[in-house]
Design a protein around this motif. Structure first.
Motif, PDB file in Angstrom:
ATOM      1  N   UNK A 176      -6.535   8.274  -3.852  1.00 27.46           N
ATOM      2  CA  UNK A 176      -7.275   7.700  -4.989  1.00 27.46           C
ATOM      3  C   UNK A 176      -6.301   7.282  -6.081  1.00 27.46           C
ATOM      4  N   UNK A 177      -5.351   8.148  -6.412  1.00 25.22           N
ATOM      5  CA  UNK A 177      -4.367   7.830  -7.452  1.00 25.22           C
ATOM      6  C   UNK A 177      -3.509   6.629  -7.060  1.00 25.22           C
ATOM      7  N   UNK A 178      -3.086   6.568  -5.798  1.00 24.73           N
ATOM      8  CA  UNK A 178      -2.246   5.452  -5.352  1.00 24.73           C
ATOM      9  C   UNK A 178      -3.006   4.133  -5.425  1.00 24.73           C
ATOM     10  N   UNK A 179      -4.244   4.119  -4.996  1.00 23.23           N
ATOM     11  CA  UNK A 179      -5.035   2.882  -5.020  1.00 23.23           C
ATOM     12  C   UNK A 179      -5.363   2.497  -6.465  1.00 23.23           C
ATOM     13  N   UNK A 180      -5.692   3.459  -7.306  1.00 19.46           N
ATOM     14  CA  UNK A 180      -5.954   3.151  -8.715  1.00 19.46           C
ATOM     15  C   UNK A 180      -4.722   2.540  -9.370  1.00 19.46           C
ATOM     16  N   UNK A 181      -3.558   3.119  -9.115  1.00 17.80           N
ATOM     17  CA  UNK A 181      -2.302   2.589  -9.668  1.00 17.80           C
ATOM     18  C   UNK A 181      -2.042   1.176  -9.148  1.00 17.80           C
ATOM     19  N   UNK A 182      -2.249   0.992  -7.857  1.00 15.85           N
ATOM     20  CA  UNK A 182      -2.026  -0.311  -7.242  1.00 15.85           C
ATOM     21  C   UNK A 182      -2.948  -1.380  -7.810  1.00 15.85           C
ATOM     22  N   UNK A 183      -4.206  -1.026  -8.039  1.00 15.21           N
ATOM     23  CA  UNK A 183      -5.205  -1.993  -8.490  1.00 15.21           C
ATOM     24  C   UNK A 183      -5.370  -2.032 -10.014  1.00 15.21           C
ATOM     25  N   UNK A 208       0.841  -1.203   0.000  1.00 16.19           N
ATOM     26  CA  UNK A 208       0.000   0.000   0.000  1.00 16.19           C
ATOM     27  C   UNK A 208       0.872   1.247   0.000  1.00 16.19           C
ATOM     28  N   UNK A 209       0.887   2.017  -1.070  1.00 13.13           N
ATOM     29  CA  UNK A 209       1.671   3.259  -1.092  1.00 13.13           C
ATOM     30  C   UNK A 209       0.906   4.403  -0.413  1.00 13.13           C
ATOM     31  N   UNK A 210       0.487   4.172   0.821  1.00 11.77           N
ATOM     32  CA  UNK A 210      -0.309   5.141   1.574  1.00 11.77           C
ATOM     33  C   UNK A 210       0.395   5.378   2.912  1.00 11.77           C
TER      34      UNK A 210
END
Length: 135
Positions: free
Chosen positions: A127-134, A32-34
């Motif tokens: 949002x951007x990090x999760x979109x990229x991750x998924x 997770x990049x969070x």
């Protein structure tokens, strides 16, 4: 924002706890990049844990709960879980049945997670990090 709760028996030395918590944080950070990953350790005396209704019937089996945004990548989940299990095993091997450590993952849509006073879905960087991750 990901949160990890580790429930295990008492008795681990402070240095081993710090090392385990650091390794768990690193494993979650990779998946997770969070920011703001937190690891919570809840320890119990063996007399406060029962297996199939029997106290002290066998060594305690640690259980971990991950509370985090949705993660669809099975590869990322598998890599993270492997590292978390290794960290728990190293810390608790002599006190618990770490071969049967359970990890339960609760994933939330960003609109169901608030952080720093805002929904995750309102935070462009999350949002951007999760979109990229998924992706």
């Amino acid at each position: 924002m990901p949160q990890m709760f580790v429930e295990a028996p008492e008795g681990v030395q402070p240095a081993a706890k710090r090392k385990m918590m650091r390794a768990i944080t690193e494993a979650i950070d990779e998946a997770y990049p969070i920011p703001d990953v937190r690891v919570w350790l809840r320890e119990y005396p063996p007399d406060n844990v029962a297996t199939d209704g029997r106290i002290g019937a066998e060594p305690v089996k640690p259980v971990c709960f991950l509370e985090a945004p949705e993660l669809t990548s099975l590869e990322a989940k598998s890599a993270m879980v492997t590292k978390i299990l290794a960290a728990v095993d190293e810390a608790y091997r002599d006190l618990a049945n770490t071969e049967e450590t359970l990890i339960l993952m609760n994933h939330y849509p960003l609109e169901n997670a608030a952080w720093a006073g805002r929904l995750g879905s309102e935070m462009p960087e999350v949002v951007a990090a999760i979109e990229k991750l998924n992706a």
